[in-house]
Design a protein around this motif. Structure first.
Motif, mmCIF file in Angstrom:
data_model
loop_
_atom_site.group_PDB
_atom_site.id
_atom_site.type_symbol
_atom_site.label_atom_id
_atom_site.label_comp_id
_atom_site.label_asym_id
_atom_site.label_seq_id
_atom_site.Cartn_x
_atom_site.Cartn_y
_atom_site.Cartn_z
ATOM 1 N N ASP A 87 15.340 16.834 59.536
ATOM 2 C CA ASP A 87 16.287 16.767 60.645
ATOM 3 C C ASP A 87 15.651 16.240 61.928
ATOM 4 O O ASP A 87 16.345 16.023 62.920
ATOM 5 N N PRO A 147 17.171 12.338 61.653
ATOM 6 C CA PRO A 147 18.259 12.358 60.667
ATOM 7 C C PRO A 147 18.796 10.968 60.331
ATOM 8 O O PRO A 147 18.760 10.051 61.163
ATOM 9 N N HIS A 149 22.271 17.310 69.130
ATOM 10 C CA HIS A 149 21.628 17.697 67.878
ATOM 11 C C HIS A 149 20.550 18.752 68.111
ATOM 12 O O HIS A 149 20.309 19.612 67.256
ATOM 13 N N THR A 176 24.794 14.950 65.253
ATOM 14 C CA THR A 176 23.829 13.867 65.427
ATOM 15 C C THR A 176 24.343 12.651 66.190
ATOM 16 O O THR A 176 23.538 11.881 66.725
#
Length: 268
Positions: free
Chosen positions: A37, A40, A178, A185
């Protein structure tokens, strides 16, 4: 087996268990984040949909003019319409000359209720005047202020309402959502910093679709200007060794894993 070997074996067992558990549980729970992450992957289809329906280079995102949408309410679907000036249409739109304009987040937009159930509608009914709703879900006060500054309001407007909720305290310090709301995102945004007695605007880093494709080039600047990268995102992120990550936030992770495993068992 020696005590040292037993400890090493136990550590390896816990590590493997946590790696597998996190991999399985995070599939439908965005708040479990890992090193993946950190950078991403942006799904091209999802990005194109966001660009066409919501993206704004100045504000980050906004409801498009002359558009319609559906919100998932508690008991039914909520249908809404955005007019030619970018405000939410309600049952009183056009009934009175507008004198009040409202800006803010989903509390201002009233995502979970119908057009004749928003507080702007009831305010209009009570004062017998037109109330324009410029609320946008997930906005901070910073975005609301910028939207107000850039909106060409009708000349009849004499009152502006800024609707805020406690969460805006976090939102105005966020540069990429995020890091504050894991998994959000596409939500890059502008923000202000207070320096030498003045508010200094830090513009949204995403100006077009190409910027999203090359967003990793901008991460260093974004991370250094978003407090939640270190204070929340990195704090709760699972990194190798997972065992250390788990015990770093033992109370939170114990409750979280218990709840997620309990939910999984119920589903089975």
């Amino acid at each position: 087996m020696s005590l040292q070997g037993l400890i090493i074996g136990l550590f390896i067992g816990i590590e493997v268990f946590l790696i597998i558990s996190v991999k399985l549980l995070r599939k439908d729970f965005q708040w479990l984040i890992t090193s993946k992450d950190e950078r991403p992957y942006f799904d091209p289809k999802g990005l194109k949909s966001f660009i066409s329906k919501s993206f704004d280079p100045t504000l980050g995102w906004v409801r498009k003019k002359n558009s319609t949408g559906i919100e998932k309410g508690e008991k039914r679907k909520i249908y809404f319409k955005i007019d030619e000036i970018g405000s939410r249409v309600n049952s009183n739109t056009g009934k009175h000359i507008p004198t009040i304009a409202c800006f803010g987040d989903s509390y201002a937009f009233c995502r979970q209720v119908d057009n004749d159930e928003t507080w702007e509608y009831f305010l209009s009914e009570s004062l017998k005047t037109g109330v324009i709703n410029f609320g946008v879900g997930n906005y901070g006060l910073d975005q609301a202020l910028i939207r107000y500054k850039n909106t060409d309001l009708p000349s009849s407007i004499n009152t502006v309402v800024m609707a805020v909720v406690p969460e805006t305290i976090c939102r105005i310090q966020s540069y990429w959502k995020h890091y504050l709301e894991f998994g959000n995102t596409f939500a890059f945004k502008p923000k202000f910093i207070f320096k030498n007695g003045h508010l200094i605007l830090q513009e949204n880093m995403m100006r077009n679709e190409k910027d999203f494709s090359n967003y990793q080039e901008k991460l260093s600047h974004i991370q250094s200007n978003d407090r939640f990268y270190k204070e929340k995102f990195r704090k709760f992120q699972f990194r190798f060794p997972y065992t250390f990550s788990f015990f770093r936030n033992l109370n939170r992770n114990t409750k979280l894993f218990y709840a997620l495993f309990k939910r999984s068992i119920k589903r089975i």
